[in-house]
Design a protein around this motif. Structure first.
Motif, PDB file in Angstrom:
ATOM      1  N   PRO A 205      39.685  10.688  82.573  1.00 57.94           N
ATOM      2  CA  PRO A 205      39.729   9.746  81.442  1.00 57.94           C
ATOM      3  C   PRO A 205      38.698   8.637  81.538  1.00 57.94           C
ATOM      4  CG  PRO A 205      41.501   9.273  82.969  1.00 57.94           C
ATOM      5  CD  PRO A 205      40.823  10.514  83.474  1.00 57.94           C
ATOM      6  N   PHE A 206      38.026   8.509  82.683  1.00 56.55           N
ATOM      7  CA  PHE A 206      37.095   7.409  82.890  1.00 56.55           C
ATOM      8  C   PHE A 206      35.629   7.838  82.871  1.00 56.55           C
ATOM      9  CE2 PHE A 206      40.928   6.401  85.520  1.00 56.55           C
ATOM     10  CZ  PHE A 206      41.509   5.580  84.580  1.00 56.55           C
ATOM     11  N   GLY A 207      35.371   9.079  82.543  1.00 57.99           N
ATOM     12  CA  GLY A 207      33.986   9.535  82.515  1.00 57.99           C
ATOM     13  C   GLY A 207      33.885  10.898  81.880  1.00 57.99           C
ATOM     14  N   PRO A 208      32.684  11.393  81.689  1.00 65.30           N
ATOM     15  CA  PRO A 208      32.496  12.659  80.976  1.00 65.30           C
ATOM     16  C   PRO A 208      32.749  13.891  81.828  1.00 65.30           C
ATOM     17  CG  PRO A 208      30.382  11.750  81.637  1.00 65.30           C
ATOM     18  CD  PRO A 208      31.419  10.728  82.023  1.00 65.30           C
ATOM     19  N   ALA A 209      32.829  13.752  83.150  1.00 68.98           N
ATOM     20  CA  ALA A 209      32.917  14.937  84.012  1.00 68.98           C
ATOM     21  C   ALA A 209      34.298  15.572  83.932  1.00 68.98           C
ATOM     22  CB  ALA A 209      32.609  14.544  85.450  1.00 68.98           C
ATOM     23  N   PRO A 210      34.386  16.887  83.682  1.00 74.25           N
ATOM     24  CA  PRO A 210      35.676  17.581  83.690  1.00 74.25           C
ATOM     25  C   PRO A 210      36.114  17.861  85.125  1.00 74.25           C
ATOM     26  CG  PRO A 210      33.937  19.152  83.250  1.00 74.25           C
ATOM     27  CD  PRO A 210      33.272  17.798  83.360  1.00 74.25           C
ATOM     28  N   ASP A 211      37.345  18.288  85.284  1.00 81.50           N
ATOM     29  CA  ASP A 211      37.861  18.656  86.594  1.00 81.50           C
ATOM     30  C   ASP A 211      37.752  20.161  86.794  1.00 81.50           C
ATOM     31  OD1 ASP A 211      38.558  16.227  87.739  1.00 81.50           O
ATOM     32  OD2 ASP A 211      40.391  16.103  86.585  1.00 81.50           O
ATOM     33  N   ASP A 212      36.532  20.672  86.859  1.00 80.03           N
ATOM     34  CA  ASP A 212      36.271  22.084  87.153  1.00 80.03           C
ATOM     35  C   ASP A 212      36.923  23.030  86.154  1.00 80.03           C
ATOM     36  OD1 ASP A 212      36.865  21.169  90.553  1.00 80.03           O
ATOM     37  OD2 ASP A 212      34.941  21.260  89.520  1.00 80.03           O
ATOM     38  N   GLY A 213      37.198  22.573  84.938  1.00 75.17           N
ATOM     39  CA  GLY A 213      37.836  23.442  83.958  1.00 75.17           C
ATOM     40  C   GLY A 213      39.246  23.841  84.335  1.00 75.17           C
ATOM     41  N   LEU A 214      39.913  23.037  85.137  1.00 80.60           N
ATOM     42  CA  LEU A 214      41.259  23.370  85.605  1.00 80.60           C
ATOM     43  C   LEU A 214      42.253  23.271  84.459  1.00 80.60           C
ATOM     44  CD1 LEU A 214      42.683  24.005  88.365  1.00 80.60           C
ATOM     45  CD2 LEU A 214      43.245  21.569  88.462  1.00 80.60           C
ATOM     46  N   ARG A 215      42.914  24.375  84.150  1.00 79.74           N
ATOM     47  CA  ARG A 215      43.906  24.396  83.076  1.00 79.74           C
ATOM     48  C   ARG A 215      45.206  23.755  83.542  1.00 79.74           C
ATOM     49  NH1 ARG A 215      43.222  27.893  78.695  1.00 79.74           N
ATOM     50  NH2 ARG A 215      41.004  28.262  78.357  1.00 79.74           N
ATOM     51  N   TRP A 216      45.977  23.259  82.580  1.00 79.65           N
ATOM     52  CA  TRP A 216      47.234  22.580  82.891  1.00 79.65           C
ATOM     53  C   TRP A 216      48.386  23.265  82.186  1.00 79.65           C
ATOM     54  CZ3 TRP A 216      49.183  19.503  86.361  1.00 79.65           C
ATOM     55  CH2 TRP A 216      50.407  18.846  86.112  1.00 79.65           C
ATOM     56  N   ARG A 217      49.441  23.536  82.925  1.00 83.21           N
ATOM     57  CA  ARG A 217      50.675  24.118  82.383  1.00 83.21           C
ATOM     58  C   ARG A 217      51.723  23.015  82.294  1.00 83.21           C
ATOM     59  NH1 ARG A 217      54.807  28.289  85.356  1.00 83.21           N
ATOM     60  NH2 ARG A 217      55.301  29.649  83.592  1.00 83.21           N
ATOM     61  N   GLU A 218      52.084  22.642  81.087  1.00 81.03           N
ATOM     62  CA  GLU A 218      52.949  21.482  80.879  1.00 81.03           C
ATOM     63  C   GLU A 218      54.403  21.770  81.219  1.00 81.03           C
ATOM     64  OE1 GLU A 218      54.205  17.649  79.931  1.00 81.03           O
ATOM     65  OE2 GLU A 218      52.224  18.456  80.383  1.00 81.03           O
ATOM     66  N   ARG A 219      54.884  22.971  80.932  1.00 81.59           N
ATOM     67  CA  ARG A 219      56.284  23.311  81.192  1.00 81.59           C
ATOM     68  C   ARG A 219      56.375  24.617  81.956  1.00 81.59           C
ATOM     69  NH1 ARG A 219      59.735  21.785  75.713  1.00 81.59           N
ATOM     70  NH2 ARG A 219      58.836  19.709  75.397  1.00 81.59           N
ATOM     71  N   ALA A 220      57.453  24.748  82.732  1.00 79.96           N
ATOM     72  CA  ALA A 220      57.601  25.950  83.553  1.00 79.96           C
ATOM     73  C   ALA A 220      57.804  27.205  82.703  1.00 79.96           C
ATOM     74  CB  ALA A 220      58.777  25.774  84.510  1.00 79.96           C
ATOM     75  N   ALA A 221      58.263  27.061  81.466  1.00 83.90           N
ATOM     76  CA  ALA A 221      58.482  28.225  80.608  1.00 83.90           C
ATOM     77  C   ALA A 221      57.227  28.630  79.834  1.00 83.90           C
ATOM     78  CB  ALA A 221      59.613  27.942  79.620  1.00 83.90           C
ATOM     79  N   ASP A 222      56.153  27.855  79.945  1.00 83.60           N
ATOM     80  CA  ASP A 222      54.930  28.155  79.205  1.00 83.60           C
ATOM     81  C   ASP A 222      54.183  29.325  79.844  1.00 83.60           C
ATOM     82  OD1 ASP A 222      55.485  26.062  77.536  1.00 83.60           O
ATOM     83  OD2 ASP A 222      54.052  24.665  78.444  1.00 83.60           O
ATOM     84  N   PRO A 223      53.333  29.995  79.064  1.00 81.19           N
ATOM     85  CA  PRO A 223      52.500  31.052  79.648  1.00 81.19           C
ATOM     86  C   PRO A 223      51.605  30.492  80.750  1.00 81.19           C
ATOM     87  CG  PRO A 223      52.422  31.117  77.243  1.00 81.19           C
ATOM     88  CD  PRO A 223      53.126  29.854  77.614  1.00 81.19           C
ATOM     89  N   VAL A 224      51.290  31.342  81.720  1.00 82.89           N
ATOM     90  CA  VAL A 224      50.394  30.919  82.788  1.00 82.89           C
ATOM     91  C   VAL A 224      48.970  30.874  82.242  1.00 82.89           C
ATOM     92  CG1 VAL A 224      49.429  31.517  85.036  1.00 82.89           C
ATOM     93  CG2 VAL A 224      51.859  31.883  84.574  1.00 82.89           C
ATOM     94  N   PRO A 225      48.275  29.752  82.407  1.00 82.66           N
ATOM     95  CA  PRO A 225      46.905  29.663  81.889  1.00 82.66           C
ATOM     96  C   PRO A 225      45.977  30.636  82.610  1.00 82.66           C
ATOM     97  CG  PRO A 225      47.801  27.490  82.419  1.00 82.66           C
ATOM     98  CD  PRO A 225      48.737  28.494  83.004  1.00 82.66           C
TER      99      PRO A 225
END
Length: 489
Positions: A205-225
């Motif tokens: 949130p403090f700069g333009p660099a992404p975190d290696d394109g790491l996907r995030w799974r918000e809930r345990a029932a969500d599909p695996v990214p």
């Protein structure tokens, strides 16, 4: 098409998948970026009448604006700044991971409309986003959380005259589409369903660099990214190694790519491990599953849920001790609630009688039987359990994805000199003292201006030996007890 993400979403995430030709305007991330720029220039101010807000605004600005400090420190500063932006007449008070209405509830449509009509700290960011929308454009609002709804209402009201069509998408918008359709700003909006939420990836949130394109799974029932990912994992998944959405040969369930970081939810039972959704395991079986996940390269952190049905609050202390022995870190304490869409009359082995959902935008339902601990009891319990965790620097500053991944840093008692999350909140040359604020624990201590100067110059490895030399042993002890100092050099 323009996709607009209203404030109230996780500012450490960004949309990972965007329709062809669409432009993304993430208002929440824009708002955080502007606060960060103001903090770096020393231009961030609050008009709050609360002395506490003014103190936290000063302290938080120092942490947020220092680009040389670790991300967790800056996130703590951002949390302090967001809370301090509240002014008289504002409809909402912001947190790093939440938004609280000044009056009423976000589960009531009438309250949401009233809150949205009042000023908010992010109004400038909303106006800027609306100005960037050309007339005749299709606008799709991404509403994943209830905290985004007040800003979404404000955006819809402003954009309706100029947009060719207004659309809604996201987990929360999909779940509450019928009720939203009765709100004037959304009456003619078209829904693009996303029942399991949008695809997100970690972004600084403090700069333009992404975190290696790491996907995030918000809930345990969500599909695996796909690809590299991190996020929440159910206890049943962790034990079985089988993740929904993964397939093996001939379409049979198989092992998915393990997460870089797995966040598990465990309820505070002393005799067993119980998942947020009611899965029951022995502590030994959980320890074995966590060990297997580590062998596959995952870090496992836990959120401890308090006040679940059939689990006495007195069991929480022993459960925390057991959990700390198993996972890499207990990262947060959460209050158990019963989601509005849960219909099973049992939770774990306990019969449960839920009450009616009640409000038209309800996210949770009351539990009538068994009687759960009161909010006051759980708040006191969380404070008791959380105090040593916060002192040790283990708790995340908020329930945001970007706060879970970085290592917590050294235990303050191993730091020679200054506790790493202490900043100067306010100075008084006339009194020759300053107020030092620990952004991690919330404690404040008066220090001499000489110590305050050392705090302002502090970087990893800097010792306060010279600054502390004029102080008596009693004064140094008071600083240590006040959370300002780690191990004295």
């Amino acid at each position: 098409m323009i996709l607009i993400v209203p404030p109230g979403a996780d500012p450490t995430l960004r949309l990972a998948e965007v329709p062809d030709g669409a432009t993304v305007v993430d208002v929440g991330r824009r708002f955080v970026a502007e606060l960060t720029r103001q903090a770096a220039r020393g231009a961030l101010r609050t008009r709050s009448r609360s002395p506490g807000d003014r103190l936290m605004a000063t302290a938080g600005t120092r942490a947020l604006g220092d680009a040389s400090r670790p991300r967790l420190h800056r996130l703590r500063g951002l949390g302090a700044v967001l809370g301090a932006l509240h002014e008289p007449g504002h409809g909402v008070r912001l947190c790093l991971d939440d938004l609280e209405p000044a009056d009423g509830s976000l589960e009531s449509a009438a309250d949401v409309l009233r809150v949205a009509a009042a000023p908010a700290p992010y109004d400038g960011a909303l106006a800027g986003a609306c100005a960037d929308v050309p007339r005749g454009t299709v606008v799709r609002l991404v509403v994943e959380r209830e905290q985004q709804v007040p800003a979404a209402v404000t955006l819809a009201r402003a954009l309706l005259p100029r947009a060719r069509r207004l659309e809604l998408t996201g987990r929360w918008a999909t779940a509450h589409a019928p009720a939203l359709g009765h709100l004037p700003p959304f009456a003619g909006a078209r829904l693009t369903p996303a029942p399991r939420g949008m695809a997100w990836e970690l972004a600084d949130p403090f700069g333009p660099a992404p975190d290696d394109g790491l996907r995030w799974r918000e809930r345990a029932a969500d599909p695996v990214p796909p690809g590299l990912w991190a996020g929440r994992v159910g206890l049943r998944e962790l034990v079985g190694g089988v993740v929904p959405g993964a397939t093996g040969t001939a379409g049979r369930p198989g092992r998915a790519r393990p997460p870089r970081l797995a966040v598990i939810g465990v309820c505070a039972a002393a005799d067993r491990a119980v998942g947020r959704g009611g899965t029951e395991l022995s502590w030994d079986r959980l320890a074995s599953a966590v060990g297997a996940a580590r062998d596959r390269g995952a870090t496992v952190v836990a959120e401890l849920w308090l006040g679940a049905p059939g689990i006495p609050p007195g069991a929480a202390e022993e459960a925390l001790v057991r959990l700390e022995d198993i996972v890499d870190r207990v990262i947060g304490l959460r209050r158990f609630d019963w989601p509005a869409d849960w219909s099973d009359p049992f939770w774990a082995s306990t019969p449960v009688t839920p009450g009616d959902a009640g409000p038209d935008l309800a996210r949770r339902r009351p539990v009538l039987d068994p009687v759960l601990p009161s909010a006051e009891e759980l708040t006191a319990l969380a404070a008791t359990l959380g105090r040593p965790l916060a002192r040790a620097g283990r708790l995340a500053p908020g329930r945001v994805a970007g706060a879970y991944l970085p290592p917590p840093g050294p235990h303050p008692d191993s730091v020679r000199g200054l506790d790493p999350d202490v900043v100067v909140g306010r100075r008084s040359a006339r009194a020759d003292r300053a107020l030092a604020v620990n952004l991690r624990t919330g404690t404040c201590s008066y220090v001499s201006l000489r110590v305050a100067d050392a705090i302002d110059r502090y970087r990893d490895g800097y010792t306060l030996r010279e600054a502390l030399r004029p102080l008596s042993p009693r004064a140094v002890h008071a600083l240590r007890e006040g959370g300002v100092l780690g191990q004295i050099p």
